[in-house]
Structures are given as structure tokens and as C-alpha cells.
Design an enzyme around this catalytic site. Structure first.
Site, PDB file in Angstrom:
ATOM      1  N   SER A 154       0.820  -1.208   0.000  1.00 60.69           N
ATOM      2  CA  SER A 154       0.000   0.000   0.000  1.00 60.69           C
ATOM      3  C   SER A 154       0.858   1.264   0.000  1.00 60.69           C
ATOM      4  CB  SER A 154      -0.897   0.022   1.238  1.00 60.69           C
ATOM      5  OG  SER A 154      -1.687  -1.140   1.301  1.00 60.69           O
TER       6      SER A 154
HETATM    7  N1  SAH Z   1      -0.381  -5.293   3.891  1.00 60.63           N
HETATM    8  C1  SAH Z   1       0.395  -5.581   2.701  1.00 60.63           C
HETATM    9  C2  SAH Z   1      -0.325  -5.205   1.424  1.00 60.63           C
HETATM   10  C3  SAH Z   1      -1.340  -6.193   1.129  1.00 60.63           C
HETATM   11  S1  SAH Z   1      -2.085  -6.256  -0.465  1.00 60.63           S
HETATM   12  C4  SAH Z   1       1.750  -4.933   2.745  1.00 60.63           C
HETATM   13  O1  SAH Z   1       2.046  -4.211   3.713  1.00 60.63           O
HETATM   14  O2  SAH Z   1       2.534  -5.159   1.828  1.00 60.63           O
HETATM   15  C5  SAH Z   1      -3.367  -7.387  -0.009  1.00 60.63           C
HETATM   16  C6  SAH Z   1      -2.903  -8.803   0.282  1.00 60.63           C
HETATM   17  O3  SAH Z   1      -4.022  -9.519   0.750  1.00 60.63           O
HETATM   18  C7  SAH Z   1      -2.379  -9.524  -0.937  1.00 60.63           C
HETATM   19  O4  SAH Z   1      -1.094 -10.000  -0.684  1.00 60.63           O
HETATM   20  C8  SAH Z   1      -3.372 -10.664  -1.117  1.00 60.63           C
HETATM   21  O5  SAH Z   1      -2.771 -11.847  -1.607  1.00 60.63           O
HETATM   22  C9  SAH Z   1      -3.896 -10.839   0.296  1.00 60.63           C
HETATM   23  N2  SAH Z   1      -5.212 -11.493   0.404  1.00 60.63           N
HETATM   24  C10 SAH Z   1      -6.266 -11.443  -0.458  1.00 60.63           C
HETATM   25  N3  SAH Z   1      -7.272 -12.188  -0.007  1.00 60.63           N
HETATM   26  C11 SAH Z   1      -6.873 -12.712   1.177  1.00 60.63           C
HETATM   27  C12 SAH Z   1      -7.482 -13.602   2.123  1.00 60.63           C
HETATM   28  N4  SAH Z   1      -8.709 -14.105   1.944  1.00 60.63           N
HETATM   29  N5  SAH Z   1      -6.759 -13.940   3.225  1.00 60.63           N
HETATM   30  C13 SAH Z   1      -5.504 -13.459   3.423  1.00 60.63           C
HETATM   31  N6  SAH Z   1      -4.887 -12.638   2.548  1.00 60.63           N
HETATM   32  C14 SAH Z   1      -5.563 -12.268   1.448  1.00 60.63           C
END
Ligand code: SAH
Length: 221
Positions: free
Chosen positions: A71
Site C-alpha cells: 500500500s
Molecule cells: N499489507 C500488505 C499489502 C497487502 S495487499 C503490505 O504491507 O505489503 C493485499 C494482500 O491480501 C495480498 O497480498 C493478497 O494476496 C492478500 N489477500 C487477499 N485475499 C486474502 C485472504 N482471503 N486472506 C488473506 N490474505 C488475502
């Protein structure tokens, strides 16, 4: 005096980090001293792929593979501030991605439990956090909509992938007085909500429009 490449590069990233804190966070109203300190400490350049490293401190999300993004710095800071984390709090993150948000929550003194649906991202984040010397961050691959029941209840839950509805398990795993910061809505545009538990009741406050990657079912490893 001899300055090695390592020192020069460390200094350059440190300057960019300080500039980001000043121009993207303080200038936009992030006040929380702990959040500003955490954002000024975590080496974001170590959480982004090499090919976008040059933009590590740019005011934007960056691709990290597997259709995921790290993000925008402001969004990480704002969500951390809204989570109102106190040292010693147990905090759940859904969507580990690069591990950057988890590291920021750890710098705030939280014991962090982070779930990622893509096993390869979970493995990389775990290794990266270890290499950077972070302890107190537990990463596992799985479906974040189910939360982490063995470690519940959580003083704060930070959700960084967007569901269309608040997952009931996450609501149930919020401690009394606990805050959940979660983007809820359809693809491309969601509302960032802060949900606070008061006994059996939940209070919901809408903060702003955001665009997160959608919550998806877990991927096989
Ligand atoms: N917080 C992260 C950014 C995350 S982007 C950082 O600091 O880099 C969102 C993430 O959520 C992605 O990696 C995606 O694979 C994950 N995601 C999507 N659906 C999910 C689920 N049901 N459970 C866990 N993670 C999930």
C-alpha cells in the site's frame, strides 16, 4: 574519511524515508508520534521488488507480484493510526503481502499475527522479516476471512484486502474495546471503516474512500 557504498546507500534511503514522513504523512495530518516514528524506521526499500525499488518512497502503491500491492505509505500510516495500537497489544493483520504493514505494527509495540492467502508471499514476507531482525511477527498462509482463532481476541485488526462484507469471524475475534480497520466494498473502490466493539455492540465509523486489492479465496501452495 571513507564512506563505503553501503553507508551512502543507507543514508540515501534514510533521507528519502524522512522526506516521505514529512511530505506525505505529517503534511496530510498524521499526528500519532509512534506511527511517525515507525514509518521513519521501517526500511520500505527492503519490502519492494528490485525493479520498483527506485519508487520505494513514492506516494503510491507498488506491485509486489501475485496481483498484490504494497500500500501507499500514507494508507499504511493512516490505518496504523486508526488502529490505535498500544505496546503489548495483540494485533491481527489480514493480507501480509510484503510484510511492510506488519513491520510498522510491530514497531508500535504490537505482537503481530498476519495471514496471507498466497503461500509464496507469506513465505517471502516471513523470510524478509526474519532477515531484518523482526521477532514478534507471526505469519501464516491461509484464509484471512477466518481470522486466527487460537490467538484471539485482538485489540486491533487491520485488514489490507477488501471484502464486500465484514467477515463474521473477524468481528467475533475483536476484543472488547478493540478496533478493526477494514476496507469494505466492491472492486476498485471501497469505504475504509473503523469498527469498534463495545461489549456485544459494534460501532462503525466511515473514514474515506480507498482502493484495495479484493479479498480472495486462498491459493494452493
Ligand atoms: N499489507 C500488505 C499489502 C497487502 S495487499 C503490505 O504491507 O505489503 C493485499 C494482500 O491480501 C495480498 O497480498 C493478497 O494476496 C492478500 N489477500 C487477499 N485475499 C486474502 C485472504 N482471503 N486472506 C488473506 N490474505 C488475502
Amino acid at each position: 574519511m571513507n564512506i563505503t557504498d553501503g553507508d551512502a546507500s543507507k543514508r540515501m534511503w534514510g533521507e528519502r524515508r524522512a522526506w516521505m514522513v514529512h511530505t506525505q504523512l505529517e503534511a496530510r495530518g498524521i499526528h500519532h508520534a509512534g506511527v511517525l516514528a515507525a514509518m521513519g524506521t521501517v526500511p520500505r526499500e527492503a519490502f519492494v521488488p528490485r525493479d520498483v525499488e527506485e519508487r520505494a518512497y513514492a506516494d503510491m502503491p507498488l506491485p509486489i507480484g501475485w496481483a498484490a500491492t504494497i500500500s501507499q505509505p500514507y494508507v499504511v500510516a493512516h490505518m496504523s493510526e486508526l488502529a490505535a495500537v498500544e505496546p503489548g497489544d495483540r494485533v491481527l493483520e489480514v493480507g501480509t503481502g510484503s510484510g511492510y504493514q506488519a513491520a510498522v505494527l510491530r514497531e508500535l509495540g504490537a505482537e503481530v499475527y498476519s495471514i496471507e492467502s498466497v503461500p509464496a508471499l507469506a513465505d517471502r514476507a516471513r523470510l524478509r522479516l526474519e532477515a531484518l531482525g523482526y521477532d514478534g511477527i507471526h505469519v501464516r498462509a491461509g484464509d484471512g476471512t477466518l481470522g486466527w482463532p487460537e490467538a484471539a481476541p485482538f485489540a486491533a485488526i487491520v485488514v489490507t484486502a477488501a471484502p464486500t462484507e465484514i467477515p463474521p469471524a473477524l468481528r467475533d475475534q475483536l476484543a472488547d474495546g478493540g478496533r478493526m480497520v477494514i476496507p469494505v466494498g466492491p472492486l476498485h473502490i471501497q469505504e475504509l471503516l473503523v469498527v469498534t466493539r463495545r461489549g456485544d455492540a459494534l460501532q462503525t465509523r466511515a473514514i474515506e474512500a480507498v482502493a484495495f486489492v479484493p479479498m480472495r479465496p486462498p491459493m494452493a501452495s
